[in-house]
Write a protein that holds these residues in place. Structure first.
Motif, PDB file in Angstrom:
ATOM      1  N   PRO A   1     -44.085  54.363  28.415  1.00 54.51           N
ATOM      2  CA  PRO A   1     -42.984  53.526  27.247  1.00 54.51           C
ATOM      3  C   PRO A   1     -42.556  53.909  26.477  1.00 54.51           C
ATOM      4  CG  PRO A   1     -45.773  53.760  27.201  1.00 54.51           C
ATOM      5  CD  PRO A   1     -45.827  54.839  28.517  1.00 54.51           C
ATOM      6  N   TRP A   2     -42.913  55.651  26.269  1.00 55.19           N
ATOM      7  CA  TRP A   2     -41.939  56.335  25.680  1.00 55.19           C
ATOM      8  C   TRP A   2     -40.705  56.785  26.365  1.00 55.19           C
ATOM      9  CZ3 TRP A   2     -41.284  60.412  28.452  1.00 55.19           C
ATOM     10  CH2 TRP A   2     -43.255  61.016  28.976  1.00 55.19           C
ATOM     11  N   LEU A   3     -40.316  56.094  27.826  1.00 57.85           N
ATOM     12  CA  LEU A   3     -39.030  56.077  28.531  1.00 57.85           C
ATOM     13  C   LEU A   3     -38.721  54.698  29.152  1.00 57.85           C
ATOM     14  CD1 LEU A   3     -39.176  59.590  29.777  1.00 57.85           C
ATOM     15  CD2 LEU A   3     -37.170  59.143  28.360  1.00 57.85           C
ATOM     16  N   SER A   4     -39.064  54.274  28.073  1.00 62.03           N
ATOM     17  CA  SER A   4     -38.666  52.627  29.188  1.00 62.03           C
ATOM     18  C   SER A   4     -36.866  51.880  28.789  1.00 62.03           C
ATOM     19  CB  SER A   4     -39.313  51.646  28.310  1.00 62.03           C
ATOM     20  OG  SER A   4     -38.501  51.434  26.592  1.00 62.03           O
ATOM     21  N   GLU A   5     -37.068  52.037  30.628  1.00 61.79           N
ATOM     22  CA  GLU A   5     -35.848  51.465  30.878  1.00 61.79           C
ATOM     23  C   GLU A   5     -34.528  52.352  30.657  1.00 61.79           C
ATOM     24  OE1 GLU A   5     -34.216  47.863  28.212  1.00 61.79           O
ATOM     25  OE2 GLU A   5     -36.129  46.955  28.567  1.00 61.79           O
ATOM     26  N   CYS A   6     -35.395  54.244  31.416  1.00 60.35           N
ATOM     27  CA  CYS A   6     -34.932  54.806  30.947  1.00 60.35           C
ATOM     28  C   CYS A   6     -33.566  55.161  32.338  1.00 60.35           C
ATOM     29  CB  CYS A   6     -34.784  56.026  30.904  1.00 60.35           C
ATOM     30  SG  CYS A   6     -36.271  56.256  32.414  1.00 60.35           S
ATOM     31  N   LYS A   7     -32.955  55.425  32.351  1.00 63.29           N
ATOM     32  CA  LYS A   7     -32.621  56.466  34.082  1.00 63.29           C
ATOM     33  C   LYS A   7     -31.511  57.946  34.412  1.00 63.29           C
ATOM     34  CE  LYS A   7     -28.028  54.744  36.927  1.00 63.29           C
ATOM     35  NZ  LYS A   7     -26.499  53.981  36.703  1.00 63.29           N
TER      36      LYS A   7
ATOM     37  N   GLN B   1     -31.600  57.117  27.552  1.00 61.69           N
ATOM     38  CA  GLN B   1     -32.034  55.495  27.574  1.00 61.69           C
ATOM     39  C   GLN B   1     -31.669  55.822  26.143  1.00 61.69           C
ATOM     40  OE1 GLN B   1     -35.745  56.807  25.291  1.00 61.69           O
ATOM     41  NE2 GLN B   1     -37.016  54.885  25.799  1.00 61.69           N
ATOM     42  N   ASN B   2     -31.405  54.183  26.150  1.00 66.77           N
ATOM     43  CA  ASN B   2     -30.764  53.619  25.436  1.00 66.77           C
ATOM     44  C   ASN B   2     -29.859  54.484  24.455  1.00 66.77           C
ATOM     45  OD1 ASN B   2     -33.484  51.150  24.774  1.00 66.77           O
ATOM     46  ND2 ASN B   2     -33.493  52.798  23.872  1.00 66.77           N
ATOM     47  N   GLY B   3     -28.405  54.805  25.414  1.00 62.15           N
ATOM     48  CA  GLY B   3     -27.571  55.246  24.587  1.00 62.15           C
ATOM     49  C   GLY B   3     -27.936  56.213  25.030  1.00 62.15           C
ATOM     50  N   LYS B   4     -28.532  57.660  25.042  1.00 63.18           N
ATOM     51  CA  LYS B   4     -28.412  57.911  24.536  1.00 63.18           C
ATOM     52  C   LYS B   4     -29.089  59.409  25.573  1.00 63.18           C
ATOM     53  CE  LYS B   4     -30.792  57.670  19.819  1.00 63.18           C
ATOM     54  NZ  LYS B   4     -32.360  58.067  19.195  1.00 63.18           N
ATOM     55  N   ASN B   5     -28.619  60.540  25.389  1.00 60.87           N
ATOM     56  CA  ASN B   5     -28.707  61.889  26.418  1.00 60.87           C
ATOM     57  C   ASN B   5     -30.203  62.178  26.190  1.00 60.87           C
ATOM     58  OD1 ASN B   5     -26.553  60.546  28.083  1.00 60.87           O
ATOM     59  ND2 ASN B   5     -24.841  61.512  27.010  1.00 60.87           N
TER      60      ASN B   5
ATOM     61  N   LYS C   1     -26.280  69.679  19.654  1.00 62.96           N
ATOM     62  CA  LYS C   1     -25.276  69.596  20.042  1.00 62.96           C
ATOM     63  C   LYS C   1     -25.161  68.107  21.251  1.00 62.96           C
ATOM     64  CE  LYS C   1     -24.418  74.063  21.735  1.00 62.96           C
ATOM     65  NZ  LYS C   1     -24.549  74.893  23.123  1.00 62.96           N
ATOM     66  N   GLY C   2     -25.500  67.182  20.452  1.00 67.22           N
ATOM     67  CA  GLY C   2     -25.600  65.810  20.708  1.00 67.22           C
ATOM     68  C   GLY C   2     -27.314  64.849  21.922  1.00 67.22           C
ATOM     69  N   TYR C   3     -28.078  66.279  21.792  1.00 65.16           N
ATOM     70  CA  TYR C   3     -29.007  65.623  23.091  1.00 65.16           C
ATOM     71  C   TYR C   3     -30.752  65.435  22.381  1.00 65.16           C
ATOM     72  CZ  TYR C   3     -25.866  67.205  26.370  1.00 65.16           C
ATOM     73  OH  TYR C   3     -24.561  67.964  28.164  1.00 65.16           O
ATOM     74  N   ASP C   4     -30.925  64.526  22.778  1.00 66.98           N
ATOM     75  CA  ASP C   4     -32.058  64.542  22.736  1.00 66.98           C
ATOM     76  C   ASP C   4     -33.167  65.316  23.581  1.00 66.98           C
ATOM     77  OD1 ASP C   4     -31.983  63.431  20.553  1.00 66.98           O
ATOM     78  OD2 ASP C   4     -32.896  60.845  21.119  1.00 66.98           O
ATOM     79  N   ALA C   5     -34.116  65.940  23.624  1.00 67.08           N
ATOM     80  CA  ALA C   5     -34.575  66.789  24.683  1.00 67.08           C
ATOM     81  C   ALA C   5     -36.481  66.723  24.594  1.00 67.08           C
ATOM     82  CB  ALA C   5     -34.722  67.994  23.911  1.00 67.08           C
ATOM     83  N   LEU C   6     -36.758  66.836  25.506  1.00 66.76           N
ATOM     84  CA  LEU C   6     -38.342  66.145  26.052  1.00 66.76           C
ATOM     85  C   LEU C   6     -39.103  67.146  26.437  1.00 66.76           C
ATOM     86  CD1 LEU C   6     -40.405  64.015  25.589  1.00 66.76           C
ATOM     87  CD2 LEU C   6     -38.743  62.640  26.976  1.00 66.76           C
TER      88      LEU C   6
END
Length: 242
Positions: free
Chosen positions: A104-110, A129-133, A173-178
């Motif tokens: 659910p928290w990575l919905s429609e990710c690639k 996901q949603n345009g975010k890296n 540097k413009g990334y989200d991290a998980l």
């Protein structure tokens, strides 16, 4: 909580053996139909509560022609079910869940790239996901803690600390991290960070939290009767406190 308990992958060549001993970081001695064999294991954790002499283990046949070992242990019994200890299989399950849009928290990710190199470290996935890296690092959590909670780490992990800190640095540097803990024990109720075996893991996590690194957990396990990997919970509660 997102309790699911559904099959996501099938293991067509699953076999059963008995654990004898661990003879090196990547080798086990196992008993298959009364014959002693060496088997490959890719989980470098101690697995002290799982690798107990006489326990039933589950293996597949090694597919790499380069490997001298015919068998690969992927799971260890836990009641009628089994813990998924194989880190490659954990990665494959994560990929399958992304493909099935079951997180659910990575919905429609690639997934854009596997084994994404940053500086001198390798991070498991680069995801969009949603345009975010999003940089995603998986951590194997198969240590069983009280209350049927899955724990990580079960041994000192300098590499794990470095990767968590590196993720934190890349949020500037413009990334989200998980960081995703793969809780591989059957029907885990939650995930807890194990501070006791690695004195530096808490400070690495604290550093990452201050820089907006997210920490999530997914529960998967092996059902030997159905020869399948089961998604138990796609959003397991995460406790990072001491």
């Amino acid at each position: 909580m997102r309790i699911v308990n559904k099959s996501i992958m099938w293991i067509s060549d699953l076999g059963e053996c008995k654990f004898i001993e661990r003879i090196s970081l990547f080798k086990l001695l196992v008993d298959i139909n009364g014959m002693v064999h060496e088997a490959y294991i890719n989980n470098t954790g101690r697995l002290a509560d799982l690798l107990v002499k006489g326990k039933t283990c589950y293996y597949t046949h090694t597919k790499s022609r380069k490997s001298k070992l015919k068998y690969r242990v992927i799971g260890i019994e836990d009641g009628e079910l089994a813990a998924v200890i194989d880190t490659k299989l954990q990665e494959e399950a994560f990929i399958k869940l992304c493909e099935q849009d079951s997180i659910p928290w990575l919905s429609e990710c690639k997934i854009i790239k596997r084994n994404h190199r940053l500086n001198n470290e390798v991070i498991d996935f680069l995801v969009k996901q949603n345009g975010k890296n999003i940089l995603v690092e998986l951590k194997s959590a198969v240590m069983k803690l009280p209350g049927n909670n899955a724990g990580y780490p079960d041994a000192p992990t300098p590499r794990g600390r470095r990767q968590i800190r590196l993720l934190a640095e890349y949020t500037d540097k413009g990334y989200d991290a998980l960081v995703v803990f793969i809780a591989g024990i059957p029907r885990a109720r939650g995930f807890k960070l194990n501070h006791e075996v690695d004195g530096g893991i808490a400070s690495a996590v604290e550093y990452a939290l201050k820089r907006n690194v997210s920490f999530k957990a997914i529960n998967i396990y092996l059902d030997p009767n159905n020869q399948s990997i089961i998604l138990g919970n796609s959003d397991l509660p995460v406790d990072l406190n001491p």
